[in-house]
Design an enzyme around this catalytic site. Structure first.
Site, PDB file in Angstrom:
ATOM      1  N   ASP A 117       9.491  -1.017   5.663  1.00 48.21           N
ATOM      2  CA  ASP A 117       9.205  -1.077   4.272  1.00 48.21           C
ATOM      3  C   ASP A 117       8.916  -2.301   3.492  1.00 48.21           C
ATOM      4  O   ASP A 117       9.635  -3.388   4.031  1.00 48.21           O
ATOM      5  CB  ASP A 117      10.431  -0.322   3.601  1.00 48.21           C
ATOM      6  CG  ASP A 117      11.552  -0.844   3.673  1.00 48.21           C
ATOM      7  OD1 ASP A 117      12.067  -1.620   2.973  1.00 48.21           O
ATOM      8  OD2 ASP A 117      12.444  -0.600   4.686  1.00 48.21           O
ATOM      9  N   ASP A 119      13.697   5.625  -3.995  1.00 48.05           N
ATOM     10  CA  ASP A 119      14.877   4.763  -3.619  1.00 48.05           C
ATOM     11  C   ASP A 119      15.876   4.897  -4.681  1.00 48.05           C
ATOM     12  O   ASP A 119      15.920   4.201  -6.039  1.00 48.05           O
ATOM     13  CB  ASP A 119      14.094   3.533  -3.753  1.00 48.05           C
ATOM     14  CG  ASP A 119      15.562   2.298  -3.136  1.00 48.05           C
ATOM     15  OD1 ASP A 119      16.388   2.503  -2.960  1.00 48.05           O
ATOM     16  OD2 ASP A 119      14.938   0.996  -2.883  1.00 48.05           O
ATOM     17  N   GLU A 129      20.033   3.710  -5.012  1.00 43.83           N
ATOM     18  CA  GLU A 129      20.975   3.064  -4.539  1.00 43.83           C
ATOM     19  C   GLU A 129      21.672   2.294  -5.550  1.00 43.83           C
ATOM     20  O   GLU A 129      21.729   2.457  -6.630  1.00 43.83           O
ATOM     21  CB  GLU A 129      20.301   2.196  -3.371  1.00 43.83           C
ATOM     22  CG  GLU A 129      19.301   1.204  -4.122  1.00 43.83           C
ATOM     23  CD  GLU A 129      18.876   0.249  -2.910  1.00 43.83           C
ATOM     24  OE1 GLU A 129      19.611  -0.514  -2.647  1.00 43.83           O
ATOM     25  OE2 GLU A 129      17.685   0.243  -2.294  1.00 43.83           O
TER      26      GLU A 129
END
Length: 284
Positions: free
Chosen positions: A83, A172, A174
């Site tokens: 990524d 994503d 987090e």
């Protein structure tokens, strides 16, 4: 009589001088104590907070989950991937392809205020060398709604097409690099935000988005919510020799980000299956 008076006056002046010095020292010590307390209590200086838009997948993993080893290489049932974000700039995709990397995710957006200036080179470049690739969105639940960020993502590279080379978009979610770990949200409010993003993404693309997260963050910020596991593939972040415990509801991971290799290469990942399973996920 005059001598006695003079001595007494001298001693009196000495005592006053001593008290004055002691008082000054006390004030100095108090001032130092208050300064130290203020320094300890002071929040991180603005210079310590990264610029908005600079976040990338796994930014919070190392300080929170650590890194204690790498997985055993040569597992034929897994497929290597990377990524990348703007930190990698223009990526040498042919070099990565030759090294065995067969799939990639590229950061497209963050919040509703940032698009990756290298997205075209990274997204199209990975496709052109033969990789199966997808886009990811760095969530900032404290800035705008989940639905608004899903729309922004789809509108700026996060869409999907059934061409066998495009993976569903990844959320994503987090640690917050800009402030409080859970973005100031309660666990139930975080679940609601994520649900709104996922629902809107599916409404726009017809696909269930991949969820990228770490078990420790997921537990802390969603209360280890299990309700997304039946529909959304899990991309687990754990920089270690094994994935460890997964978030509630998921009995297996689809992808595993197992290490960060630095700004020039991107993070490395393993897809839990052979290349034909990567193609299957792309096709839905």
């Amino acid at each position: 009589m005059s001598v006695h008076t003079s001595g007494t006056a001298h001693r009196s002046r000495a005592r006053v001088h001593l008290r004055t010095r002691l008082g000054a020292m006390g004030i100095l010590l108090l001032s130092l104590s208050l300064s130290l307390s203020a320094l300890i209590a002071r929040p991180a200086h603005a210079a310590d907070v990264p610029a908005r838009g600079s976040a990338y997948m796994g930014m919070g993993v190392i300080p929170h989950d650590g890194q204690d080893g790498l997985p055993t290489p040569g597992d034929a049932t897994q497929t290597e991937g990377v990524d990348v974000s703007s930190h990698q700039g223009n990526v040498a995709w042919s070099t990565l392809w030759s090294s065995g990397v067969k799939w990639a995710y590229v950061k497209a957006t963050e919040g509703t205020y940032y698009t990756n200036p290298y997205f075209t080179q990274q997204y199209n470049g990975s496709y052109n060398v033969g990789m199966i690739r997808g886009a990811y969105h760095f969530a900032t639940p404290d800035t705008t709604s989940g639905a608004a960020q899903a729309n922004y993502f789809v509108n700026n590279g996060g869409g999907w097409s059934k061409d066998g080379k495009t993976l569903p978009g990844a959320l994503d979610i987090e640690w917050n690099p800009y402030g409080a770990a859970c973005y100031g949200k309660t666990q139930s409010a975080m679940v609601t935000w994520i649900r709104d993003f996922l629902n809107q993404y599916k409404a726009r693309t017809g696909r269930d988005a991949v969820i990228y997260s770490a078990t420790s963050w997921w537990t802390q910020c969603t209360g280890n919510y299990s309700g997304f596991a039946s529909a959304n593939p899990l991309w687990i972040a754990r920089y270690a020799s094994a994935v460890g415990t997964l978030p509630a509801g998921w009995s297996y991971y689809t992808m595993w980000q197992y290490t960060s290799s630095g700004p020039t290469v991107g993070d490395h990942n393993k897809f839990n299956g052979a290349l034909d399973r990567v193609v299957a996920l792309a096709n839905g």
